[in-house]
Design a protein around this motif. Structure first.
Motif, PDB file in Angstrom:
ATOM      1  N   UNK A   1     -50.647  22.801  57.981  1.00 26.42           N
ATOM      2  CA  UNK A   1     -51.192  23.477  58.362  1.00 26.42           C
ATOM      3  C   UNK A   1     -50.883  25.082  58.709  1.00 26.42           C
ATOM      4  N   UNK A   2     -50.344  25.689  57.974  1.00 25.16           N
ATOM      5  CA  UNK A   2     -49.247  26.914  57.692  1.00 25.16           C
ATOM      6  C   UNK A   2     -50.257  27.073  56.796  1.00 25.16           C
ATOM      7  N   UNK A   3     -50.013  26.750  55.998  1.00 26.49           N
ATOM      8  CA  UNK A   3     -51.390  26.802  54.288  1.00 26.49           C
ATOM      9  C   UNK A   3     -52.791  26.789  54.417  1.00 26.49           C
ATOM     10  N   UNK A   4     -52.190  25.312  54.973  1.00 25.38           N
ATOM     11  CA  UNK A   4     -54.499  25.655  55.303  1.00 25.38           C
ATOM     12  C   UNK A   4     -54.455  26.628  55.997  1.00 25.38           C
ATOM     13  N   UNK A   5     -54.154  26.789  57.099  1.00 27.33           N
ATOM     14  CA  UNK A   5     -54.576  28.549  58.216  1.00 27.33           C
ATOM     15  C   UNK A   5     -54.385  29.648  57.804  1.00 27.33           C
ATOM     16  N   UNK A   6     -54.395  29.517  56.144  1.00 29.63           N
ATOM     17  CA  UNK A   6     -53.548  30.601  55.502  1.00 29.63           C
ATOM     18  C   UNK A   6     -54.403  32.522  55.696  1.00 29.63           C
ATOM     19  N   UNK A   7     -54.765  33.074  55.961  1.00 33.25           N
ATOM     20  CA  UNK A   7     -55.773  33.850  55.209  1.00 33.25           C
ATOM     21  C   UNK A   7     -55.832  34.960  54.700  1.00 33.25           C
ATOM     22  N   UNK A   8     -54.213  34.845  53.712  1.00 35.04           N
ATOM     23  CA  UNK A   8     -53.859  35.830  52.555  1.00 35.04           C
ATOM     24  C   UNK A   8     -53.010  35.261  51.975  1.00 35.04           C
ATOM     25  N   UNK A   9     -52.094  35.655  51.266  1.00 32.01           N
ATOM     26  CA  UNK A   9     -50.968  35.477  49.429  1.00 32.01           C
ATOM     27  C   UNK A   9     -50.302  34.645  50.777  1.00 32.01           C
ATOM     28  N   UNK A  10     -49.371  33.962  50.222  1.00 28.37           N
ATOM     29  CA  UNK A  10     -47.769  33.759  50.789  1.00 28.37           C
ATOM     30  C   UNK A  10     -47.280  34.074  49.166  1.00 28.37           C
ATOM     31  N   UNK A  11     -45.441  34.191  49.645  1.00 26.98           N
ATOM     32  CA  UNK A  11     -44.901  34.446  49.149  1.00 26.98           C
ATOM     33  C   UNK A  11     -43.680  33.418  49.712  1.00 26.98           C
ATOM     34  N   UNK A  12     -43.636  32.712  48.753  1.00 28.41           N
ATOM     35  CA  UNK A  12     -42.666  31.120  48.976  1.00 28.41           C
ATOM     36  C   UNK A  12     -40.945  31.716  49.151  1.00 28.41           C
ATOM     37  N   UNK A  13     -40.410  30.815  50.440  1.00 29.42           N
ATOM     38  CA  UNK A  13     -39.394  31.679  50.013  1.00 29.42           C
ATOM     39  C   UNK A  13     -38.538  30.653  50.288  1.00 29.42           C
TER      40      UNK A  13
ATOM     41  N   UNK B   1     -46.828  20.524  49.298  1.00 32.36           N
ATOM     42  CA  UNK B   1     -48.691  20.981  49.791  1.00 32.36           C
ATOM     43  C   UNK B   1     -48.889  21.811  48.853  1.00 32.36           C
ATOM     44  N   UNK B   2     -50.543  20.892  48.714  1.00 29.97           N
ATOM     45  CA  UNK B   2     -51.299  21.965  47.636  1.00 29.97           C
ATOM     46  C   UNK B   2     -51.558  23.419  48.443  1.00 29.97           C
ATOM     47  N   UNK B   3     -52.330  24.260  47.466  1.00 32.91           N
ATOM     48  CA  UNK B   3     -52.804  25.594  48.611  1.00 32.91           C
ATOM     49  C   UNK B   3     -54.120  25.332  49.696  1.00 32.91           C
ATOM     50  N   UNK B   4     -54.207  24.162  49.140  1.00 37.02           N
ATOM     51  CA  UNK B   4     -55.826  23.802  50.582  1.00 37.02           C
ATOM     52  C   UNK B   4     -54.541  23.386  51.812  1.00 37.02           C
ATOM     53  N   UNK B   5     -53.341  22.870  51.512  1.00 35.23           N
ATOM     54  CA  UNK B   5     -52.365  22.095  52.740  1.00 35.23           C
ATOM     55  C   UNK B   5     -52.635  20.931  52.827  1.00 35.23           C
ATOM     56  N   UNK B   6     -53.159  20.355  51.712  1.00 33.89           N
ATOM     57  CA  UNK B   6     -52.889  18.798  51.359  1.00 33.89           C
ATOM     58  C   UNK B   6     -51.081  18.447  50.962  1.00 33.89           C
ATOM     59  N   UNK B   7     -50.686  17.674  51.762  1.00 29.63           N
ATOM     60  CA  UNK B   7     -49.912  17.112  52.052  1.00 29.63           C
ATOM     61  C   UNK B   7     -49.670  15.885  50.496  1.00 29.63           C
ATOM     62  N   UNK B   8     -48.929  16.147  49.429  1.00 28.49           N
ATOM     63  CA  UNK B   8     -48.911  15.379  48.386  1.00 28.49           C
ATOM     64  C   UNK B   8     -47.679  14.866  47.639  1.00 28.49           C
TER      65      UNK B   8
ATOM     66  N   UNK C   1     -48.138  26.347  42.295  1.00 31.71           N
ATOM     67  CA  UNK C   1     -48.556  24.868  42.182  1.00 31.71           C
ATOM     68  C   UNK C   1     -49.333  24.430  43.508  1.00 31.71           C
ATOM     69  N   UNK C   2     -47.598  24.802  44.396  1.00 31.78           N
ATOM     70  CA  UNK C   2     -47.485  23.804  45.776  1.00 31.78           C
ATOM     71  C   UNK C   2     -46.294  24.169  46.388  1.00 31.78           C
ATOM     72  N   UNK C   3     -46.036  23.769  47.539  1.00 35.12           N
ATOM     73  CA  UNK C   3     -44.885  24.408  48.575  1.00 35.12           C
ATOM     74  C   UNK C   3     -44.182  23.160  48.140  1.00 35.12           C
ATOM     75  N   UNK C   4     -43.000  23.328  48.049  1.00 35.82           N
ATOM     76  CA  UNK C   4     -42.938  21.831  47.741  1.00 35.82           C
ATOM     77  C   UNK C   4     -41.605  21.423  48.918  1.00 35.82           C
ATOM     78  N   UNK C   5     -41.839  19.984  49.453  1.00 36.46           N
ATOM     79  CA  UNK C   5     -41.183  19.328  51.213  1.00 36.46           C
ATOM     80  C   UNK C   5     -39.709  18.873  51.095  1.00 36.46           C
TER      81      UNK C   5
END
Lengths: 477, 377
Positions: B11-23, B127-134, B160-164
């Motif tokens: 949800x956070x990624x889908x709802x993001x309205x700008x760049x994210x720094x993944x930590x 989770x890819x840049x559109x918020x899809x869980x893959x 390319x995506x945020x690992x969960x």
């Protein structure tokens, strides 16, 4: 198995295509007479056949690039082919496709023992890579059972495994670099004799992509010094549960055998009738092999034999000579031939978590009764890669379809218990329509998005891997 | 942002309205500087499943590496690729996470024999840049079902995506080890000794050379052997014979000493507490010593060789471009000021067709370009 309707406009362009190819390649590198293209109508999944439009056998990366440029320009689908030993129909042609075979590209380009790499053209067979470095006691580790015939190109396409991958890994773990020709004819270099990508791991992506992202013409492979020796031990048990516990206990004890093979009773009986290796008639047979010097082997086998004894084996046989080793392996190595002697068979290769082995074997036994088809199980037990062999009669109407339905049920079972459809053979056309049993639509969509990047027109190895309905929109675009 | 579940992350990624720094743990700030809202995976932590008898481990991406190492050690197992801890080298604090290890495909000295992080990674959820869980891959050791996005995600540094969630093949921790030490070799000779050791059948699991440089100590060439006791003794002796021509071979058998030596190699301890930029090069092992000589000519104050010479670490002057011309392999700028990292290519520039593929992949996985934008160039 449904295949896309051949594009008649492509078939109509055949004369033009052949004459353009003739300008580029020697005449003997182009096969286009109907009677000759028939030799390429299938791979080792012989139940499906379709002669291609033409076959080209280039001798160099440049020739591959030239062929692909023409096919790309004329929008002719291309099916890359190694040695045609795929059990999954990975090299099955369509009537409107050109088979691009790398069989003439067999050169060794570089052998470098200090850096433990060899660079080969990918038409070279798996076993002949080892053959080329044996003089220095080196070998190439991945050893699919078709290794005498199969080509490195196909190994890379399918990310092939083998009996010894518990210790040495599969193709992707032994591949350091490739030269690949993209569908539009562009040649790209990925990786090399150095380790690990700096950018995205495209090498890892290409390995196992079933020839759908590009045609790999050259490969840099890891070679290793052979171990000083190897020795197998054979164990028989009265239940597959106990055999499963033995495998788990060996692994937990910290020993890493180079191979742990499993056979069930139907398979043992078939191989005994065929090869007479002297296997005990029991529910579950294990062959465990360890490597090293004599002293190292003794040390590992002591641990293994101790575990084996604790589980009350019906037979426990340690090899004492190379003849005895060969005899222990004899039945396992002739398992496929033995089953083939009884009837036609279909070989599956789903993988399961090792702990699910007893349950899965029991369910397969029950399904065997329901379907009225016999099945024997050979199994790389260390890594959970099953090989159920379903017997059927190809000449009996309906038997193939029944066998396929049984096979699909086994593969669904593998997925249900936390495993996968294919551990080393690949999806090809054989498991294509089961992909939604393993993947959610989005999971397949992102894989198809990768295909879009490398081959936007979807011309490379058509109709494989992805269910046709799922890829229809992209193929038409 | 600190999601506590995969669905919240989505949800956070889908709802993001700008760049994210993944930590992850924030201990490996390697790459071009990224401006964006911080998205930490620290709370997506915990072991999902561990089956010692099957050698498989499934964990959430934010799980601390230390927690995993403790869990595995209790069963006599380990992550075979020996992931480096970057804190000492980069002067960072915090707890390294397993997701960070995967995102940067971090391996250590054992990589030369056992393989890299990516070789032991069996499956990913992301989770890819559109918020899809893959998901891709799984938790079984052999799996060729569909394209191998597991490898693609390893080392993609959150672009390319945020690992969960990640799953691994783990291996038994051998009960014994030995280290053979050759003293005072020059770099070319050390390279020859390491390559000779690796072309033997004795399964050397570490081959490093530490030049005298800044340590003030004598140059040391180190070769590690691991396994059961009798096997280690046997191989140490045979390998010692094999290396006879390279001078006196000392054999270290003390467990604690061996662990300390190799964690120092793994984390490039020799460079800690020394100012300067840190570069890392991956080349054909036999090319290592010659590369080292060029780097010294370019101003490197200290070097370390690992992977039989195939991995070269250099401590160079701040702000200098330490990429030799015609490098056959790749150079990565691991430590440097923000200005330098913005000015010089942090990663080896890719050939045009590869660059095109990489960009096209980013466009597909992250069409809005919000995941660590620009980090990989």
């Amino acid at each position: 198995m449904e295949m896309p309707t051949p594009d008649s406009s492509v078939i109509g362009k055949k004369p033009q295509l052949i004459s353009r190819l003739m300008e580029l390649l020697p005449n003997d590198a182009i096969i286009h007479e109907d009677i000759e293209t028939r030799a390429y109508e299938c791979d080792a999944l012989t139940a499906y056949r379709c002669a291609p439009l033409a076959v080209v056998l280039p001798s160099s990366t440049d020739e591959v690039a030239a062929v692909l440029r023409i096919c790309h320009e004329m929008r002719v689908p291309v099916v890359p082919r190694g040695a045609g030993t795929s059990l999954a129909g990975g090299a099955l042609p369509t009537a409107d496709s050109v088979i691009l075979g790398v069989a003439r590209m067999t050169e060794i380009l570089e052998t470098d023992y200090d850096n433990r790499v060899i660079r080969v053209q990918t038409g070279r067979t798996n076993l002949s890579v080892t053959g080329a470095v044996e003089e220095e006691n080196f070998f190439y580790a991945p050893d699919p059972s078709s290794q005498l015939a199969c080509a490195i190109a196909g190994n890379i396409a399918m990310n092939s495994g083998g009996a010894h991958c518990l210790k040495y890994g599969v193709t992707t773990n032994n591949l350091l670099g490739v030269t690949m020709v993209m569908m539009d004819g562009e040649v790209v270099e990925i990786g090399g004799a150095h380790l690990d990508a700096c950018g995205y791991d495209l090498l890892g992506l290409i390995c196992g992509s079933e020839g759908q992202l590009g045609v790999v013409t050259e490969a840099t492979l890891r070679i290793l010094h052979k171990p000083e020796g190897a020795r197998p031990v054979l164990m028989g048990y009265d239940s597959s549960e106990v055999a499963g516990e033995v495998v788990s206990d060996i692994i937990k004890a910290g020993v890493l055998p180079v191979a742990i093979e499993f056979m069930d009773r139907p398979c043992i009986r078939a191989t005994e009738a065929f090869a007479g290796a002297g296997y005990p008639d029991c529910e579950a047979l294990l062959i465990v092999e360890v490597e090293g010097s004599e002293a190292e082997i003794d040390e590992q086998l002591e641990v293994i034999l101790d575990i084996a004894r604790r589980h009350d084996p019906v037979e426990l046989r340690e090899s004492r000579s190379s003849e005895e080793s060969a005899r222990i392996w004899l039945g396992r190595k002739s398992a496929f031939g033995a089953m083939g002697q009884i009837n036609d068979y279909m070989c599956l290769d789903g993988t399961i978590p090792v702990s699910q082995l007893p349950f899965v074997l029991r369910r397969i036994g029950e399904m065997s009764k329901e379907y009225g088809l016999d099945v024997g199980n050979v199994f790389h037990a260390g890594d959970g890669n099953m090989h159920p062999l379903i017997l059927f009669d190809a000449n009996k109407p309906g038997d193939l379809e029944l066998c396929e339905a049984f096979g699909a049920d086994i593969l669904r079972l593998c997925v249900e218990v936390g495993g996968c459809l294919t551990g080393e053979h690949g999806v090809g056309i054989e498991k294509r329509d089961l992909m939604f049993d393993q993947f959610a639509p989005d999971d397949l969509d992102i894989q198809m998005a990768v295909k879009d990047v490398f081959d936007p027109k979807w011309l490379l190895n058509p109709a494989k891997v992805f269910p046709l309905a799922a890829s229809a929109g992209r193929r038409a675009a | 942002m600190e999601p506590v579940s995969e669905s919240e992350l989505s949800k956070m990624i889908a709802g993001a309205d700008g760049p994210l720094q993944i930590i992850g743990g924030g201990t490996r700030p390697v790459g071009r500087p990224v401006d964006g809202a911080a998205l930490s995976l620290a709370k997506l932590s915990g072991v999902v499943e561990y089956e010692p008898g099957a050698l498989t481990l499934v964990v959430k991406a934010g799980t601390p590496v230390a927690e995993i190492e403790r869990l595995l050690a209790a069963e006599g197992q380990r992550l075979p690729f020996e992931p480096m801890d970057h804190r000492g080298l980069l002067g960072t604090k915090g707890a390294p996470t397993i997701g960070g290890v995967v995102a940067a495909n971090v391996s250590g000295p054992r990589r030369v024999q056992a393989g890299a992080c990516r070789d032991y990674l069996l499956g990913v959820k992301f989770v890819d840049g559109t918020g899809r869980i893959l998901k891709n891959g799984g938790r079984v050791m052999k799996n060729v079902t569909g394209y191998d996005l597991v490898k693609l995600m390893a080392g993609s540094r959150g672009t390319l995506g945020v690992l969960s969630e990640v799953s691994f093949k783990v291996l038994p921790e051998p009960p014994a080890a030995a280290v053979l030490r050759l003293g005072g070799l020059d770099e070319a000779r050390a390279g020859e000794a390491m390559c000779a050791a690796l072309r033997s059948p004795f399964e050397v699991t570490g081959a490093a050379h530490l030049p005298a440089d800044i340590t003030g100590e004598n140059a040391a060439t180190l070769l590690r052997i691991e396994g059961f006791e009798a096997s280690v003794s046997y191989r140490a002796e045979r390998l010692g014979d094999l290396l006879d021509g390279f001078g006196k071979v000392e054999v270290e058998r003390d467990e604690a000493q061996i662990a300390q030596t190799w964690s120092a190699v793994r984390d490039v301890k020799a460079f800690h507490d020394h100012a300067g930029d840190v570069w890392r090069y991956s080349v054909r092992p036999t090319a290592g010593p010659a590369l080292g000589a060029s780097l010294r000519a370019m101003g490197a104050q200290a070097l370390q060789y690992d992977w039989s010479g195939g991995l070269v670490w250099a401590l160079g002057p701040e702000g200098a471009d330490m990429r030799p011309e015609g490098l056959d392999g790749h150079a990565t700028l691991i430590r440097a000021g923000k200005e330098t990292r913005a000015r010089l290519p942090v990663f080896q520039p890719e050939a045009a067709p590869i660059q095109k593929i990489s960009q096209a992949l980013r466009d597909r996985f992250d069409p809005r370009g919000i995941l660590n934008p620009g980090l990989m160039g």
